[in-house]
Design an enzyme around this catalytic site. Structure first.
Site, short mmCIF file in Angstrom:
data_model
loop_
_atom_site.label_atom_id
_atom_site.label_comp_id
_atom_site.label_asym_id
_atom_site.label_seq_id
_atom_site.Cartn_x
_atom_site.Cartn_y
_atom_site.Cartn_z
CE LYS A 1 -3.70 -2.43 2.45
NZ LYS A 1 -4.29 -2.74 3.79
CG ASP B 1 -9.43 0.05 6.02
OD1 ASP B 1 -9.17 -0.45 4.91
OD2 ASP B 1 -8.72 -0.10 7.03
CD GLN C 1 -3.07 -4.24 7.00
OE1 GLN C 1 -3.26 -3.20 6.37
NE2 GLN C 1 -3.49 -5.41 6.55
N1 GUN Z 1 -6.37 -6.61 6.87
C1 GUN Z 1 -6.69 -7.36 5.80
N2 GUN Z 1 -7.33 -6.61 4.88
C2 GUN Z 1 -7.42 -5.36 5.39
C3 GUN Z 1 -7.96 -4.14 4.90
O1 GUN Z 1 -8.53 -4.04 3.81
N3 GUN Z 1 -7.83 -3.07 5.73
C4 GUN Z 1 -7.23 -3.15 6.94
N4 GUN Z 1 -7.16 -2.05 7.68
N5 GUN Z 1 -6.72 -4.26 7.42
C5 GUN Z 1 -6.82 -5.37 6.65
#
Ligand code: GUN
Length: 293
Positions: free
Chosen positions: A53, A120, A97
């Site tokens: 990311k 998110d 995350q």
């Molecule tokens: N962990 C796995 N997928 C995601 C996501 O799309 N966002 C976040 N914040 N954590 C994750």
């Protein structure tokens, strides 16, 4: 033979569009989108996701900050970090995350993120607004599915969409998005799951079948109506002695068999997966536009 829905190419197209929009903002003297990541602990998958990311941010000209906290960080320390980014005017999107270490209440942290920075789309305010059709942030994986359907000219309107899976991050949001009375949705939606007595009874009725169960071969050829569109959201690692590291990724759908009956299908990897980061970038650009104009 079916159309293979190429998530890699589509996500690259979207990233190029977002990059061009960032360049236009910069040229107009506006702020560049800023995205902050909070990564707690040293889970290798989470580290790898955050790294990808962050790389996307760099490529697209975003400002980004990654705050790494030890697995021993307390809940109040994580909440304080969230608060810091909530107040930071250079940050338009904030992503904690997941999963978080067990001693931290994940829901409490999700709810601490300022809804106007919730790229998110996990905050109950974002989810609630999405369900009743108000402007908000759509969570990235289901938003990516909507975008793939749009860009491949697959119109869900009036069709029967069957979602297999009821998770908060995929099953529930994609079902609610495609139910909206919007030009890109307006489907009749059924949500099935592993608790169904006869899962195939439901899946065989789908014009568009979305598999998000997290189980290898949860959807076999016999479960798919000929001509259906099949979207595979599963990411499962299986042993494969022929592969370089002895494993490979597969989805929830028995791909080789199902592609013979489906009219279109997403592969794994290279289908829905790459769309998640692209839509995170879209959401962060949107957040910057909403907050700074
Ligand atoms: N962990 C796995 N997928 C995601 C996501 O799309 N966002 C976040 N914040 N954590 C994750």
């Amino acid at each position: 033979m079916s159309i293979i829905i190429d998530g890699r190419k589509t996500s690259q197209d979207i990233r190029n569009e977002v990059k061009a929009a960032v360049e236009r903002r910069r040229a107009a003297g506006k702020t560049v989108p800023g995205l902050a990541f909070i990564l707690v602990g040293d889970d290798p998958a989470s580290q790898s996701y955050v790294k990808s990311k962050g790389k996307a941010c760099e490529e697209l000209g975003f400002h980004s900050v990654t705050e790494r906290m030890p697995a021993t960080a307390s809940e109040s320390e994580v909440l304080a970090m969230v608060e810091r980014f909530n107040r930071d005017p250079a940050i338009h999107g904030l992503l904690v995350q997941l999963p978080l270490p067990k001693h931290i209440d994940e829901q409490k942290v999700i709810e601490a993120v300022a809804p106007e920075k919730d790229v998110d789309g996990f905050h109950p305010s974002s989810v609630g607004k999405m369900v009743i059709g108000l402007e908000t942030f759509y969570s990235c994986t289901p938003y990516g599915i909507v975008e793939l359907l749009k860009r491949y000219g697959i119109d869900p309107a009036g069709k029967h969409v069957v979602v297999v899976g009821r998770s908060n991050i995929v099953g529930k949001p994609i079902a609610n998005m495609l139910l909206q009375k919007k030009p890109w949705a307006n489907a009749v939606v059924t949500v099935a799951h592993t608790g169904a007595k006869d899962l195939a009874y439901f899946t065989k009725q789908a014009d568009i079948l979305i598999a998000a169960v997290g189980k290898v071969k949860a959807v076999t050829k016999e479960m798919v109506k000929p001509g259906a569109v099949v979207i595979d959201v599963g990411i499962n690692r299986i042993d494969d002695p022929a592969a370089k590291n002895g494993t490979r990724l597969v989805g929830d759908v028995d791909y080789d068999a199902v592609k013979e009956v489906a009219s279109a299908i997403t592969p794994v990897p290279g289908g829905v997966g790459p769309m998640t980061i692209a839509m995170l970038m879209v959401n962060t650009l949107t957040a910057a536009e909403r907050l700074d104009g």
